[in-house]
Enzyme design. Structure first.
Site, PDB file in Angstrom:
ATOM      1  N   GLU A   1      11.847 -14.160  11.462  1.00 18.91           N
ATOM      2  CA  GLU A   1      12.819 -13.071  11.494  1.00 18.91           C
ATOM      3  C   GLU A   1      14.173 -13.549  10.963  1.00 18.91           C
ATOM      4  OE1 GLU A   1      12.987 -10.960  15.152  1.00 18.91           O
ATOM      5  OE2 GLU A   1      10.856 -10.471  15.086  1.00 18.91           O
TER       6      GLU A   1
ATOM      7  N   GLY B   1      13.677  -9.778  23.315  1.00 17.78           N
ATOM      8  CA  GLY B   1      13.654  -8.376  23.702  1.00 17.78           C
ATOM      9  C   GLY B   1      15.018  -7.749  23.878  1.00 17.78           C
ATOM     10  N   GLY B   2      16.045  -8.368  23.285  1.00 19.98           N
ATOM     11  CA  GLY B   2      17.377  -7.790  23.376  1.00 19.98           C
ATOM     12  C   GLY B   2      18.139  -8.131  24.641  1.00 19.98           C
TER      13      GLY B   2
ATOM     14  N   ARG C   1       3.098 -15.064  17.081  1.00 19.95           N
ATOM     15  CA  ARG C   1       2.005 -14.165  17.483  1.00 19.95           C
ATOM     16  C   ARG C   1       1.903 -13.057  16.453  1.00 19.95           C
ATOM     17  NH1 ARG C   1       5.154  -9.917  18.875  1.00 19.95           N
ATOM     18  NH2 ARG C   1       7.117 -10.317  19.964  1.00 19.95           N
TER      19      ARG C   1
ATOM     20  N   HIS D   1      18.541  -3.322  20.453  1.00 18.61           N
ATOM     21  CA  HIS D   1      17.768  -4.477  19.989  1.00 18.61           C
ATOM     22  C   HIS D   1      16.259  -4.276  20.097  1.00 18.61           C
ATOM     23  CE1 HIS D   1      21.591  -6.584  19.793  1.00 18.61           C
ATOM     24  NE2 HIS D   1      21.809  -6.308  21.062  1.00 18.61           N
TER      25      HIS D   1
ATOM     26  N   HIS E   1      17.809  -6.222   9.850  1.00 18.77           N
ATOM     27  CA  HIS E   1      16.783  -7.090  10.450  1.00 18.77           C
ATOM     28  C   HIS E   1      15.576  -7.062   9.516  1.00 18.77           C
ATOM     29  CE1 HIS E   1      14.496  -8.363  14.321  1.00 18.77           C
ATOM     30  NE2 HIS E   1      13.830  -8.728  13.249  1.00 18.77           N
TER      31      HIS E   1
ATOM     32  N   LYS F   1      24.162 -15.514  22.891  1.00 19.47           N
ATOM     33  CA  LYS F   1      22.734 -15.204  23.057  1.00 19.47           C
ATOM     34  C   LYS F   1      22.097 -16.221  23.991  1.00 19.47           C
ATOM     35  CE  LYS F   1      20.499 -14.153  19.249  1.00 19.47           C
ATOM     36  NZ  LYS F   1      19.995 -14.239  17.859  1.00 19.47           N
TER      37      LYS F   1
ATOM     38  N   LYS G   1      15.619 -20.732  21.115  1.00 22.32           N
ATOM     39  CA  LYS G   1      16.356 -20.374  19.913  1.00 22.32           C
ATOM     40  C   LYS G   1      17.218 -21.517  19.390  1.00 22.32           C
ATOM     41  CE  LYS G   1      16.675 -15.337  20.528  1.00 22.32           C
ATOM     42  NZ  LYS G   1      15.810 -15.188  21.683  1.00 22.32           N
TER      43      LYS G   1
END
Length: 707
Positions: free
Chosen positions: A275, A164-165, A297, A235, A208, A158, A116
């Site tokens: 996203e 996946g939260g 993906r 999430h 989101h 984060k 990220k």
């Protein structure tokens, strides 16, 4: 185009890929683990290769086994689906080294977007808006605390390698930062093997919103508009839709333009999703969204994009991987109507959304115009505890958002699942939630309204009467079965619901059946009994159409009674539809109920679908006694698949007949297992909180004389 591909996945997405490949004349190879020996994706594929034990790390995450299977079967390319190895750049490299084609982006693109912090620095250079924060390499606690103060609270910590939260902590004030950072790092290290973090400004009322992008090897990149995935729980996405509610053309142009710019920055090829997090406190703004991450993906929610654009994204994946150019230009892609998708899971919302495992006794989906079902299981299949417990995705498409949501609610209301707890009722409640219907949702909506969304419907006397007739095996049409020379026929029935015992009497007279013993009376008359197509022997969804109701059935003379649906896993399920005229509290109405009855070791499970609501009862067998809970060897067996809630004994304990040994919870009901005789506990084979399969040994007993 390829002549044969291998699908390195399972379940719903594997079945989805097979469907498109078959339409294109491409042969498919499935891979499967021990747990998936009877799975639908294995049966649907042209060939299937066993790749190992049930744990994913020994099968679906074993790149070597998957590549070997592709080479052995002559497959030219590997489609990863989503999850498992789909975003593993090392696997991509190994596939290409073996002389095969990876149906997806390059290893370089995946690496560029995989972390990220690095991805956000790259996006900043490309001119893509990024949430204010710190994405650097300095991980000193004091330095990060200063950065958090600079960004301004609340902030979000984060994990850099997260997903996946997991590895996320919201912090409201300076005093809580150090503890939250330590907790986040522990979880990140455990989940991803990397405790590096980044810090971002926490956006209040966040939405989101993501953009579907697609690139080819000729340098073309397009977008297929946006999806709103704001309905989330911890999430995890629950319901997705396209296009995003309240999206103006100005904001859409800014967001899709930024998404295409992001894909071009990494020379992206294939299907990908950019996203964004958007400020949902007011109307969407061209300057009010920021890049979060890229999923390199195909997304779980891709069907809503397919519904509004009319394109098959899996077909695009295959064509682009085979070297073809994108089939259309940006100007040829348009929005048609609105689509919404709900993820149907084997999980128990009332029990903290715990995943469920076990046999699906019955599975029938609500049909209708604009409804698409992408599923990976049918009635009689088993949901494995080793993988994601998704049953299917229910997709609805309509001319407007309201029309699509109406169709979704109707399809969910007509969906009947027996044998496992699912989130069907929860999804249906969401589909009619006033805030969601108004388009005023954000990622916190579910948590705020969770109590209301989990509220159970009241069990009416009508529901109890239908369940009682099924449990007592009374054919409502065969009135002669209850014939008396005088008076009325009456039978006592006990039903268990949510751990509570409900006792009633079913009374038969010349006017029909009525239920007495409660606060109100219910009566049904003019009954007809039929069998739904999904409950017929030998009928299952057609090849390549997992989850769709394609069967039809006629019978002359009219069928009366029940019909066996399937005999698998040691249980024979029966299903019927009861249509009748009902009377309660002086009012009369027509009733149509679908009922599924499955034998268990302690009686019958009765699942009733009425007016879109599902009610599950256990009808204990009064003659089974203690024998229902133990085998002839003295072993105490699980009467059904469920969770062990309480264990009250240990090896060596002396017990007397009737002593409580443990408590299981299954199908939202608790069941107490007691000692059938005086004995000594030889071994306890389960732990509190553990999952137990129906018929498995829980406790071993021996006679005291045996030492």
């Amino acid at each position: 185009m390829f002549s044969k591909i291998l699908i390195a996945n399972r379940g719903e997405i594997a079945c989805r890929i097979i469907r498109t490949a078959r339409r294109l004349g491409v042969r498919t190879v499935a891979v499967y683990s021990d747990a998936d020996a009877e799975a639908q994706h294995r049966k649907l594929a042209d060939e299937a290769v066993h790749i190992g034990p049930s744990p994913a790390r020994e099968s679906y995450l074993s790149g070597e086994k998957i590549i070997a299977a592709a080479l052995a079967t002559g497959a030219e390319a590997i489609h990863p689906g989503y999850g498992f190895l789909s975003e593993n750049p090392d696997f991509v490299g190994a596939v290409e080294k073996a002389g095969l084609v990876f149906i997806g982006p390059s290893a370089g693109s995946i690496r560029a977007m995989g972390l990220k912090d690095a991805a956000k620095r790259l996006m900043e250079k490309a001119g893509v808006p990024v949430v204010p924060g710190y994405h650097g390499d300095n991980q000193d606690v004091g330095f990060l605390a200063v950065e958090a103060d600079r960004i301004g609270y609340p902030v979000l910590i984060k994990a850099s390698a997260g997903g996946g939260g997991k590895g996320m902590r919201r912090v409201e004030r300076t005093e809580d930062f150090a503890a939250a950072l330590e907790s986040c790092r522990r979880e990140a290290k455990s989940s991803f093997g990397d405790d590096k973090v980044l810090i971002e400004k926490y956006i209040s009322s966040p939405r989101h919103i993501e953009v579907q992008v697609f690139g080819d090897s000729q340098g073309n990149t397009v977008h297929l508009f946006e999806r709103d995935c704001s309905l989330q729980r911890r999430h995890q996405k629950v319901i997705e839709e396209a296009p995003a509610p309240g999206m103006s053309e100005a904001v859409r142009a800014a967001m899709t333009g930024a998404a295409v710019k992001a894909a071009q920055a990494v020379n992206y090829k294939g299907a990908g999703t950019i996203e964004f997090i958007a400020d949902g406190s007011d109307s969407l703004r061209p300057d009010g969204f920021w890049f979060m991450e890229m999923n390199t993906r195909l997304q779980v929610e891709h069907p809503v994009t397919e519904a509004i654009t009319g394109f098959d994204l899996v077909e695009w994946q295959l064509r682009v991987a085979a070297g073809e150019a994108l089939p259309v230009t940006q100007e040829q892609i348009h929005i048609h109507g609105h689509a919404v998708e709900a993820r149907l899971y084997a999980e128990d919302p009332a029990g903290g959304f715990l995943p469920q495992a076990g046999r699906i006794d019955h599975l029938a989906f609500g049909a209708g115009e604009g409804i698409r079902i992408d599923g990976g299981v049918i009635g009689g299949d088993t949901v494995s505890p080793f993988y994601d417990p998704m049953i299917a995705k229910v997709i609805a498409h309509g001319a407007t958002r309201d029309a699509a949501l109406d169709r979704l609610g109707s399809a969910l209301g007509g969906t009947h699942i027996a044998g496992l707890a699912t989130n069907r009722d929860f999804l249906r409640a969401l589909s009619v939630d006033a805030t969601f219907r108004a388009g005023r949702m954000d990622t916190g909506l579910i948590e705020r309204d969770l109590d209301a969304l989990l509220r159970k419907p009241e069990i009416s006397e009508e529901v109890l009467l239908v369940a009682a007739l099924a449990a007592l095996e009374i054919d409502p049409q065969a009135s002669h079965a209850e014939f008396r020379h005088w008076g009325e026929a009456s039978r006592r029935v006990v039903l268990l619901a949510d751990g509570e015992s409900i006792e009633r009497r079913v009374v038969f007279d010349e006017a029909g059946y009525r239920l007495i013993g409660g606060a109100a009376e219910a009566r049904i008359s003019g009954v007809s009994v039929g069998v739904p197509p999904s409950a017929l022997p030998g009928i299952s969804p057609s090849r390549g159409e997992i989850g769709r109701e394609t069967a039809s059935f006629t019978h002359s003379p009219p069928l009366r009674g029940r019909c066996r649906e399937a005999t698998e896993g040691g249980a024979t399920t029966t299903g019927l539809t009861i249509a009748a005229r009902t009377e309660q509290n002086g009012t009369s109405a027509h009733l149509t109920a679908r009922v599924v009855i499955t034998p268990t070791r302690v009686g019958k499970s009765v699942s009733v679908l009425l007016a879109g609501e599902t009610f599950v009862f256990l009808h204990p067998d009064p003659l089974s006694g203690a024998d229902a809970a133990h085998g002839g060897s003295g072993d105490i067996l699980a009467p059904m698949t469920g969770v062990v809630r309480l264990v009250e004994v240990k090896a060596g304990d002396a017990v007397k007949a009737g002593d409580r040994l443990l408590v299981m919870e299954a199908m939202k009901m608790e069941h107490t297992l007691k000692a059938p005789r005086d004995a000594v506990v030889d071994a306890v084979l389960v732990a509190e909180g553990g999952q137990a399969e129906g018929g498995s040994v829980l406790v071993k007993l021996k006679d005291a004389a045996d030492g």
